[in-house]
Design an enzyme around this catalytic site. Structure first.
Site, mmCIF file in Angstrom:
data_model
loop_
_atom_site.group_PDB
_atom_site.id
_atom_site.type_symbol
_atom_site.label_atom_id
_atom_site.label_comp_id
_atom_site.label_asym_id
_atom_site.label_seq_id
_atom_site.Cartn_x
_atom_site.Cartn_y
_atom_site.Cartn_z
ATOM 1 N N LYS A 167 23.613 17.275 -23.322
ATOM 2 C CA LYS A 167 24.324 16.462 -22.320
ATOM 3 C C LYS A 167 23.630 16.536 -20.974
ATOM 4 C CE LYS A 167 28.701 17.735 -24.513
ATOM 5 N NZ LYS A 167 29.795 18.717 -24.396
ATOM 6 N N ARG A 171 14.844 32.146 -26.912
ATOM 7 C CA ARG A 171 13.576 31.459 -27.139
ATOM 8 C C ARG A 171 13.729 30.051 -26.575
ATOM 9 N NH1 ARG A 171 9.888 31.022 -32.389
ATOM 10 N NH2 ARG A 171 9.460 33.105 -31.581
ATOM 11 N N HIS A 195 5.564 36.548 -25.834
ATOM 12 C CA HIS A 195 6.432 36.866 -26.975
ATOM 13 C C HIS A 195 6.374 38.385 -27.143
ATOM 14 C CE1 HIS A 195 8.623 36.625 -30.571
ATOM 15 N NE2 HIS A 195 7.763 36.041 -31.380
ATOM 16 N N ARG A 207 11.651 34.201 -38.396
ATOM 17 C CA ARG A 207 11.583 35.656 -38.315
ATOM 18 C C ARG A 207 12.225 36.212 -37.057
ATOM 19 N NH1 ARG A 207 8.117 34.375 -41.533
ATOM 20 N NH2 ARG A 207 7.625 32.802 -40.013
ATOM 21 N N THR A 208 11.889 35.648 -35.932
ATOM 22 C CA THR A 208 12.343 36.264 -34.686
ATOM 23 C C THR A 208 13.865 36.211 -34.587
ATOM 24 O OG1 THR A 208 10.282 35.601 -33.657
ATOM 25 C CG2 THR A 208 12.033 36.294 -32.191
#
Lengths: 153, 302
Positions: free
Chosen positions: B80, B101, B129, B51-52
Site C-alpha cells: 500500500k 531481509r 549478509h 535457508r536463511t
C-alpha cells in the site's frame, strides 16, 4: 585585464568573503551549496577567468557574510583548491584554503540507485575514504560514490 | 552484545565473533531449550529466501520462542506504499528482536538506527549478509579445529558474491592465505582486496580451479549467475569450467572440506555429495546453531 580583476576581487567589497580558485564549471554549484541564490546582500560572481595555475577559474564575492568552517568545507567537494579570503574594512583579514571534511552529511546523493537513501526519507551520510581522488563511502549501503558521479542535493 | 544490532560483519569485533561461535558450540550440544519462551522474534523477509528464513525460524522455535512476520512483501502494507520506517516502528512494538531481509541496500543500517529493538540483517541486497559469514566461520572452525593460518580457496563469482566479500574480510583476522579462482570478468573487487593488503596477507589469483584444490584446506564454491553475463555463450563456457566432480577431490588434504552457501546449480556435481569432504549441508545446519547463539547473545540470555 588580470590587473583589474585582481583589484576587483580583493577590494570591491567592504566586508565579506571572496571565494577564489573555483573551477569554472563549479561556480553555480558553489552558489547553490552556500544557498547564495536566496541571499539578500550583494553577491558577485565571475567564471572563465584566466588563471595561471588552473587555466581558467571562477570566483564569488559575498558582502556582509562570513562562512562557518563546515559550510566552507562542503565547497571542497567541488572546488578542492578554493581559497577563502575574508575582507574586513576593505582589507584582507584572513586567507585560507578549504579542506575536505572527514564526514559529508546531507549534501551528496548516493550513486547507488538501490541504496536506502534513494528510497526512504533519511539524511544521507558518507565517510570520506579518499580525499585527493575524492571517494565517499555511503554510511548505509557502503558503496563508493566518486567525484565523477557525484550529484548534489 | 546485549541489544546490539548486527548489520555488517564489521559491527562485531573479532572477539565478539569468536564469542558467537563459542556459544554456537553450546547450542549445537543442546539445541532444544526453552530460553526464548517469553520472546517474540519478528522475521521480516521482503524478498524470498529458503535457508536463511527457515533456519532463523527453526532456531527460534527450537528455543521455545514465537515468530511473527512475513516471507514476501506482497502480503503486507508495503504494497500500500508504507515506508520501511513505518513498518519497522510498527513491528518493533510487537517484537523483541527483528530479523530482516530486504533487497534495498543499506535498509538494515537504516532500520537499526530507527528501531527501538535490535535488528539482525539477514541480507540487504548485494551489501551484507553477516549471519552467513558467522556460520561460514563456524563451519571452518569445526572442520579445521582452528581459524588460524588456513589456505582458503574461493571459486566462482567473486565480484558480486556478497558472502565471499564478507567472509574474506572476516578471515583477514586469522592470517589466512587466499586462493581466488574466478573468470577474469568476475574477479574479487579491489575494495575487498584492500582488506587483505592492509593485513599484509598473501593472495593468489587463478582462472583455473584444478591447480588450487591440492593446496586448499577449504574450498568455498559459489554459484555463477547467468544474469552477470551479456553473452549467453560466455556464460555457458564459464559455467562448465567451474564444475567440481568427486574425482577432483580424491588427492586432497585429509582436512580438506568443500563449502557452499547454497543454492547450487551445477558447480558441484551431486557425485561429490556422499564424500566425507563435502560439507555444504552440514554448513546449512550450522546456521541454526549460529543463529541461536546470536539471538541469545543479543537478547542478553548468554
Amino acid at each position: 585585464m588580470s590587473e583589474k580583476i585582481k583589484e576587483l576581487k580583493v577590494s570591491a567589497i567592504e566586508n565579506g568573503t571572496v571565494i577564489d580558485h573555483i573551477p569554472s564549471n563549479a561556480v553555480f554549484q558553489v552558489i547553490r551549496m552556500l544557498k547564495l541564490d536566496s541571499f539578500d546582500s550583494m553577491v558577485l560572481f565571475a567564471t572563465n577567468l584566466e588563471s595561471k595555475k588552473y587555466g581558467t577559474k571562477g570566483l564569488i564575492k559575498v558582502s556582509n557574510k562570513f562562512f562557518l568552517p563546515e559550510e566552507l568545507n562542503k565547497i571542497a567537494l567541488v572546488a578542492p583548491h578554493a581559497s577563502i579570503i575574508e575582507i574586513r574594512d576593505f582589507r584582507v583579514s584572513s586567507k585560507k584554503v578549504v579542506e575536505i571534511p572527514a564526514q559529508v552529511t546531507g549534501i551528496v546523493k548516493c550513486f547507488n540507485p538501490n541504496c536506502v537513501t534513494n528510497h526512504e526519507q533519511v539524511t544521507r551520510r558518507f565517510t570520506v575514504v579518499e580525499k585527493e581522488d575524492l571517494r565517499l563511502k555511503c554510511h548505509f549501503c557502503e558503496k563508493i560514490t566518486r567525484r565523477s558521479n557525484m550529484e548534489f542535493i | 552484545m546485549k541489544n546490539k544490532s548486527l548489520v555488517s560483519i564489521n559491527d562485531f569485533s573479532k572477539e565478539e565473533q569468536l564469542r558467537v561461535l563459542e556459544v554456537a558450540r553450546e547450542f549445537e550440544k543442546n539445541p532444544v531449550q526453552t530460553i526464548l519462551q517469553d520472546y517474540v522474534v519478528a522475521s521480516l523477509f521482503f524478498e524470498p529466501s529458503t535457508r536463511t528464513r527457515l533456519s532463523f525460524e527453526s532456531a527460534v522455535n527450537r528455543l521455545g520462542g514465537k515468530v511473527i512476520g512475513f516471507s514476501e512483501a506482497g502480503s503486507t502494507s508495503v504494497k500500500k506504499g508504507e515506508s520501511l520506517r513505518d513498518t519497522i516502528l510498527t513491528i518493533a512494538n510487537y517484537s523483541d528482536l527483528i530479523v530482516m531481509r530486504n533487497p534495498i541496500e543499506g535498509s538494515a543500517r537504516f532500520a537499526s538506527e530507527i528501531s527501538p529493538v535490535p535488528i539482525i540483517n539477514a541480507g540487504d541486497g548485494a551489501n551484507q549478509h553477516p549471519t552467513q559469514t558467522l556460520l561460514d566461520l563456524y563451519s571452518i572452525l569445526k572442520t579445521q579445529g582452528s581459524l588460524d593460518n588456513l589456505n582458503v580457496a574461493f571459486v566462482g563469482d567473486l565480484k558480486y558474491g556478497r558472502t565471499v566479500h564478507s567472509l574474506v574480510i572476516a578471515l583477514c583476522n586469522f592470517n589466512t592465505t587466499f586462493h581466488l579462482v574466478s573468470p577474469i570478468e568476475l574477479k574479487l573487487p579491489s575494495s575487498v582486496k584492500m582488506h587483505i593488503k592492509e593485513k599484509n596477507l598473501t593472495y593468489y589469483q587463478y582462472t583455473d580451479m584444478e591447480e588450487v584444490i591440492p593446496k586448499a584446506d577449504i574450498l568455498y564454491m559459489t554459484r555463477i549467475q547467468r544474469e552477470r553475463f551479456s553473452d549467453p555463450l560466455e556464460y555457458e563456457r564459464i559455467k562448465n569450467s567451474y564444475n567440481l566432480h568427486n574425482d577432483m577431490i580424491v588427492d586432497t588434504k585429509e582436512n580438506f572440506r568443500v563449502l557452499h552457501p547454497l543454492p547450487r546449480v551445477n558447480e558441484i556435481d551431486i557425485n561429490v555429495d556422499p564424500s566425507p569432504k563435502a560439507y555444504y549441508f552440514e554448513q546449512a545446519l550450522n546456521g541454526v546453531f549460529v543463529r541461536q547463539a546470536l539471538m541469545a547473545l543479543i537478547l542478553g540470555l548468554r
